[in-house]
Design an enzyme around this catalytic site. Structure first.
Site, PDB file in Angstrom:
ATOM      1  N   ASP A  56       0.997  -1.376   0.032  1.00  0.00           N
ATOM      2  CA  ASP A  56       0.002  -0.126  -0.078  1.00  0.00           C
ATOM      3  C   ASP A  56       0.838   1.330   0.078  1.00  0.00           C
ATOM      4  OD1 ASP A  56      -2.284   1.560   0.130  1.00  0.00           O
ATOM      5  OD2 ASP A  56      -2.649   1.253   2.202  1.00  0.00           O
ATOM      6  N   ASN A 101       1.287   3.404  -3.105  1.00  0.00           N
ATOM      7  CA  ASN A 101       2.104   3.637  -4.240  1.00  0.00           C
ATOM      8  C   ASN A 101       1.553   5.113  -4.579  1.00  0.00           C
ATOM      9  OD1 ASN A 101       3.007   1.342  -4.677  1.00  0.00           O
ATOM     10  ND2 ASN A 101       1.547   0.426  -6.228  1.00  0.00           N
ATOM     11  N   ARG A 107       0.603   7.689  -2.730  1.00  0.00           N
ATOM     12  CA  ARG A 107       1.204   8.822  -1.746  1.00  0.00           C
ATOM     13  C   ARG A 107       2.414   8.900  -2.008  1.00  0.00           C
ATOM     14  NH1 ARG A 107      -1.229   5.825   3.383  1.00  0.00           N
ATOM     15  NH2 ARG A 107      -1.574   4.458   1.726  1.00  0.00           N
ATOM     16  N   HIS A 148       2.824   3.513  -9.120  1.00  0.00           N
ATOM     17  CA  HIS A 148       2.503   2.113  -9.383  1.00  0.00           C
ATOM     18  C   HIS A 148       3.665   1.508  -9.922  1.00  0.00           C
ATOM     19  CE1 HIS A 148      -1.485   2.362  -7.764  1.00  0.00           C
ATOM     20  NE2 HIS A 148      -2.001   2.982  -8.792  1.00  0.00           N
ATOM     21  N   SER A 167      -7.241  -5.614  -5.721  1.00  0.00           N
ATOM     22  CA  SER A 167      -8.365  -6.103  -4.873  1.00  0.00           C
ATOM     23  C   SER A 167      -9.607  -5.913  -5.811  1.00  0.00           C
ATOM     24  CB  SER A 167      -8.520  -5.184  -3.674  1.00  0.00           C
ATOM     25  OG  SER A 167      -9.037  -4.328  -3.944  1.00  0.00           O
ATOM     26  N   SER A 168     -10.605  -6.816  -5.405  1.00  0.00           N
ATOM     27  CA  SER A 168     -11.858  -6.695  -5.931  1.00  0.00           C
ATOM     28  C   SER A 168     -12.625  -5.192  -5.986  1.00  0.00           C
ATOM     29  CB  SER A 168     -12.822  -7.547  -5.256  1.00  0.00           C
ATOM     30  OG  SER A 168     -12.284  -8.758  -5.072  1.00  0.00           O
ATOM     31  N   TRP A 199     -11.460  -2.436  -8.749  1.00  0.00           N
ATOM     32  CA  TRP A 199     -11.874  -2.350 -10.171  1.00  0.00           C
ATOM     33  C   TRP A 199     -12.823  -0.753  -9.961  1.00  0.00           C
ATOM     34  CZ3 TRP A 199     -10.562  -4.976 -13.938  1.00  0.00           C
ATOM     35  CH2 TRP A 199      -9.897  -6.255 -13.802  1.00  0.00           C
ATOM     36  N   LEU A 236      10.495 -20.939  -4.329  1.00  0.00           N
ATOM     37  CA  LEU A 236       9.542 -20.085  -3.770  1.00  0.00           C
ATOM     38  C   LEU A 236       8.078 -20.072  -4.222  1.00  0.00           C
ATOM     39  CD1 LEU A 236       9.068 -17.291  -1.848  1.00  0.00           C
ATOM     40  CD2 LEU A 236       9.711 -16.145  -3.942  1.00  0.00           C
ATOM     41  N   ARG A 269       1.766  -5.183   6.225  1.00  0.00           N
ATOM     42  CA  ARG A 269       0.836  -3.946   5.454  1.00  0.00           C
ATOM     43  C   ARG A 269       1.850  -2.581   5.425  1.00  0.00           C
ATOM     44  NH1 ARG A 269      -5.237  -2.323   4.324  1.00  0.00           N
ATOM     45  NH2 ARG A 269      -4.855  -0.634   2.903  1.00  0.00           N
ATOM     46  N   ARG A 290      -5.395  -1.696   8.363  1.00  0.00           N
ATOM     47  CA  ARG A 290      -6.389  -2.428   8.060  1.00  0.00           C
ATOM     48  C   ARG A 290      -6.081  -3.864   7.334  1.00  0.00           C
ATOM     49  NH1 ARG A 290      -7.481   2.758   6.384  1.00  0.00           N
ATOM     50  NH2 ARG A 290      -7.033   2.232   4.247  1.00  0.00           N
TER      51      ARG A 290
HETATM   52  C1  FPP Z   1      -1.800   0.257  -3.323  1.00  0.00           C
HETATM   53  O1  FPP Z   1      -1.292   1.569  -3.473  1.00  0.00           O
HETATM   54  C2  FPP Z   1      -1.490  -0.555  -4.505  1.00  0.00           C
HETATM   55  C3  FPP Z   1      -2.283  -0.984  -5.419  1.00  0.00           C
HETATM   56  C4  FPP Z   1      -3.551  -0.799  -5.599  1.00  0.00           C
HETATM   57  C5  FPP Z   1      -1.859  -1.720  -6.820  1.00  0.00           C
HETATM   58  C6  FPP Z   1      -0.255  -2.521  -6.239  1.00  0.00           C
HETATM   59  C7  FPP Z   1       0.656  -2.792  -7.460  1.00  0.00           C
HETATM   60  C8  FPP Z   1       1.842  -2.866  -7.547  1.00  0.00           C
HETATM   61  C9  FPP Z   1       2.647  -2.670  -6.318  1.00  0.00           C
HETATM   62  C10 FPP Z   1       2.589  -3.034  -8.665  1.00  0.00           C
HETATM   63  C11 FPP Z   1       2.388  -4.268  -9.570  1.00  0.00           C
HETATM   64  C12 FPP Z   1       2.574  -5.490  -8.553  1.00  0.00           C
HETATM   65  C13 FPP Z   1       3.321  -6.500  -8.929  1.00  0.00           C
HETATM   66  C14 FPP Z   1       3.467  -7.928  -8.257  1.00  0.00           C
HETATM   67  C15 FPP Z   1       4.282  -6.124 -10.089  1.00  0.00           C
HETATM   68  P1  FPP Z   1      -2.424   2.680  -3.565  1.00  0.00           P
HETATM   69  O2  FPP Z   1      -2.401   3.004  -5.095  1.00  0.00           O
HETATM   70  O3  FPP Z   1      -3.638   2.331  -2.878  1.00  0.00           O
HETATM   71  O4  FPP Z   1      -1.835   3.960  -2.853  1.00  0.00           O
HETATM   72  P2  FPP Z   1      -2.482   5.040  -2.069  1.00  0.00           P
HETATM   73  O5  FPP Z   1      -3.201   4.420  -0.924  1.00  0.00           O
HETATM   74  O6  FPP Z   1      -1.386   5.821  -1.341  1.00  0.00           O
HETATM   75  O7  FPP Z   1      -3.175   5.693  -2.851  1.00  0.00           O
END
Ligand code: FPP
Length: 248
Positions: A22, A24, A26, A39, A68-69, A72, A134, A191, A197
């Site tokens: 979690d 990305n 921010r 991302h 996650s679901s 979408w 792994l 997390r 959460r």
């Molecule tokens: C949560 O950050 C992250 C995601 C919803 C996407 C996770 C995807 C990746 C880490 C990249 C691809 C994964 C692999 C396995 C190559 P957020 O966007 O919810 O961040 P925020 O809460 O700060 O807005």
């Protein structure tokens, strides 16, 4: 880092670590960049961690929550970007996975994914089937409540058809119907980003897991941070609901 690696390796390691990646968005916002840049950096952090986990530590199961679901419902452009990123990741990393003995598994409602991504997943799962170092499980279009509802439907239909006795519907029968069937429950859930959460992640499977909430955003989650999290896990006593001395 090598001393921490040695210290952590000498202690009791979890068999299965599951990570909610979690922060990305921010991470990108803090740099004045579009969320997609976050991302992209997140995907690099995932690759770095998989490489480290696959080669440096004997922890046989790693699960990453990638989509996650509920994700979408994000803007269509962000969803499309993430789908492309996952496809690029599978294309670019497959040879390395095979080489490193990484076995890929993907859980979630794959029907909702673009057909091209489904094909890459199918191909990746088949190509890595012999990996024995792994087991990397990627949760994609995944939601634990949806997984449990689907399991309940299959069990109900087995009971209705006389394939299963009502008295046989217990913990084992339910676990067998989950998408994680055959994978041991996570010992440790991490997390990142400071949020505390579970967000519909592996709700059945984490019943006895230790939870660690790391204060770094996912793109900044380095192998060194992973080792520090494992070291903290090793200081915890897991009792599985029993009292001191009678459990693990
Ligand atoms: C949560 O950050 C992250 C995601 C919803 C996407 C996770 C995807 C990746 C880490 C990249 C691809 C994964 C692999 C396995 C190559 P957020 O966007 O919810 O961040 P925020 O809460 O700060 O807005």
């Amino acid at each position: 880092m090598s001393t921490l690696l040695e210290r952590v390796s000498a202690g009791a390691l979890p068999r299965h670590v599951a990570i909610i990646m979690d922060g990305n968005g921010r991470w990108a916002e803090a740099r004045g960049l579009p969320r997609t840049a976050g991302h992209q950096a997140g995907a690099l952090a995932a690759e770095r961690l998989i490489r480290f986990a696959g080669t440096r530590l004997p922890i046989p199961y790693l699960t990453l929550f990638a989509f996650s679901s509920e994700n979408w419902a994000r803007p269509q452009a962000e969803v499309a970007f993430l789908m492309n990123l996952l496809a690029d990741f599978l294309r670019a990393r497959l040879a390395e996975f095979v080489e490193a003995g990484v076995r890929l598994r993907v859980i979630g409602d794959l029907e909702r994914l673009p057909a091209s991504l489904r094909d890459l997943i199918e191909n990746g799962v088949a190509a890595t089937a012999a990996g024995d170092r792994l087991q990397l499980t990627i949760a994609l279009s995944y939601g634990a409540r949806q997984e449990l509802a689907a399991a309940a439907r299959r069990i109900a239909s087995d009971v209705a058809a006389g394939r299963l006795e009502l008295s046989e519907v217990g913990e084992e029968a339910i676990a067998d119907q989950l998408e994680t069937s055959g994978i041991p429950d996570p010992d440790l859930v991490i997390r990142t980003s400071g949020e505390e959460r579970l967000s519909n992640f592996l709700l059945w499977q984490v019943a006895y897991a230790e939870l660690r909430f790391a204060d770094v955003l996912w793109p900044d989650f380095t192998p060194a941070e992973y080792l520090r999290t494992l070291a903290a896990y090793q200081t915890r006593k897991r009792r599985f609901g029993t009292v001191e001395g009678s459990g693990e």
